[in-house]
Design an enzyme around this catalytic site. Sequence first.
Site, short mmCIF file in Angstrom:
data_model
loop_
_atom_site.label_atom_id
_atom_site.label_comp_id
_atom_site.label_asym_id
_atom_site.label_seq_id
_atom_site.Cartn_x
_atom_site.Cartn_y
_atom_site.Cartn_z
N ARG A 122 0.83 -1.21 0.00
CA ARG A 122 0.00 0.00 0.00
C ARG A 122 0.87 1.26 0.00
O ARG A 122 1.88 1.34 0.69
CB ARG A 122 -0.89 0.00 1.25
CG ARG A 122 -1.70 1.27 1.41
CD ARG A 122 -2.88 1.09 2.29
NE ARG A 122 -2.55 0.89 3.69
CZ ARG A 122 -3.45 0.70 4.64
NH1 ARG A 122 -4.74 0.66 4.33
NH2 ARG A 122 -3.08 0.52 5.88
N ARG A 155 2.92 3.92 4.86
CA ARG A 155 2.60 4.17 6.26
C ARG A 155 3.56 3.41 7.16
O ARG A 155 3.90 2.26 6.88
CB ARG A 155 1.16 3.72 6.55
CG ARG A 155 0.12 4.70 6.10
CD ARG A 155 -1.28 4.17 6.21
NE ARG A 155 -1.59 3.48 7.44
CZ ARG A 155 -2.81 3.09 7.79
NH1 ARG A 155 -3.84 3.33 6.98
NH2 ARG A 155 -3.03 2.45 8.91
P1 AMP Z 1 -6.46 2.68 10.53
O1 AMP Z 1 -6.03 3.70 9.53
O2 AMP Z 1 -7.96 2.62 10.72
O3 AMP Z 1 -5.85 1.32 10.30
O4 AMP Z 1 -5.90 3.17 11.95
C1 AMP Z 1 -4.52 3.35 12.18
C2 AMP Z 1 -4.25 3.39 13.68
O5 AMP Z 1 -4.96 4.49 14.28
C3 AMP Z 1 -4.71 2.17 14.46
O6 AMP Z 1 -3.77 1.10 14.39
C4 AMP Z 1 -4.85 2.75 15.86
O7 AMP Z 1 -3.59 2.94 16.46
C5 AMP Z 1 -5.43 4.13 15.58
N1 AMP Z 1 -6.91 4.11 15.54
C6 AMP Z 1 -7.70 4.41 14.47
N2 AMP Z 1 -9.00 4.29 14.78
C7 AMP Z 1 -9.04 3.90 16.08
C8 AMP Z 1 -10.09 3.60 16.98
N3 AMP Z 1 -11.38 3.64 16.63
N4 AMP Z 1 -9.75 3.23 18.25
C9 AMP Z 1 -8.47 3.17 18.65
N5 AMP Z 1 -7.43 3.43 17.85
C10 AMP Z 1 -7.69 3.80 16.57
#
Ligand code: AMP
Length: 217
Positions: A122, A155
Site C-alpha cells: 500500500r 505508512r
Molecule cells: P487505521 O487507519 O484505521 O488502520 O488506523 C490506524 C491506527 O490508528 C490504528 O492502528 C490505531 O492505532 C489508531 N486508531 C484508528 N482508529 C481507532 C479507533 N477507533 N480506536 C483506537 N485506535 C484507533
Amino acid sequence: MRLIIFGPPGAGKGTYASRLGHELGITVVSTGDIFRQEVRRNTNLGRKAAEFLSSGELVPDQIVTGILAKKIHADDAKHGFILDGYPRTIEQARALDKMVKIDAVIRLTVPERIIVERLSNRRVCKKCGAIFNLKYLKPKEPGVCDNCGGELFQRGDDLPQVIRERLKVYESQTQPLVEYYKDELPILNIKCSSARIPPEIIVREILRKLQKANLLV
Ligand code: AMP
C-alpha cells in the site's frame, strides 16, 4: 444514511469508503486518517496518539470517542456518514449507540494472505490521502498521486511486524463487534476473495446490498 464499514486492516475499508461516500454524497469519517494528520501536524493529540499508531495498538477509547463525537455532529456530516475505523472496541460501540442511530454495517471479509500482501504494497498520497497499491492499483507515474500529483509514501504501520500486531489487535478487540451488532443492525457481508477485484466492482456490490436492504432511496 449512517454506515459503518467494518473489517480487518487491509480489507480495503478506506478505498471503498471514499468511493462509496462519493456515490452516496455523504462524508467519510476515518479515525485513522484523523490521527495520522494530527501526528503529522505534531499537535497535542498527535503526540498522544503517535506511540499507539507506530506500535499497532489502539488509541485509548476516551480519546477516540471524543474526537468522533465532534466529527459526526459537524456540518458536513448532516446528510450522513460512513465510519471507517470506528468503532474498534465494544466500549466504542456502546458510546456510538448513545450518540446516533446507525443504519447498517458493511462487513468486509478478506483472507489473511491478501491482507498482508495489500498492506505491504500500500502507498498513500501525502497530500490528499488517496490509496494506491504497487501491485493491484498502481499509480500512473511511480511515487506520484493520480488525483493531485502529491507524493506517495508507505505508512509506518504497514511494516511486517506492525501488521502482525494490528491483526492480533483486530482479532481480539474488534472482531467481537460482529456479535455485538448481529441482532441490532443489518450486516451486509462482502467477501473479497482476490486482491485483483477492482474497487468499483466491490463498491457496486455494496450499493446492490444497500438497495436490497431498502436503504437506498
Ligand atoms: P487505521 O487507519 O484505521 O488502520 O488506523 C490506524 C491506527 O490508528 C490504528 O492502528 C490505531 O492505532 C489508531 N486508531 C484508528 N482508529 C481507532 C479507533 N477507533 N480506536 C483506537 N485506535 C484507533
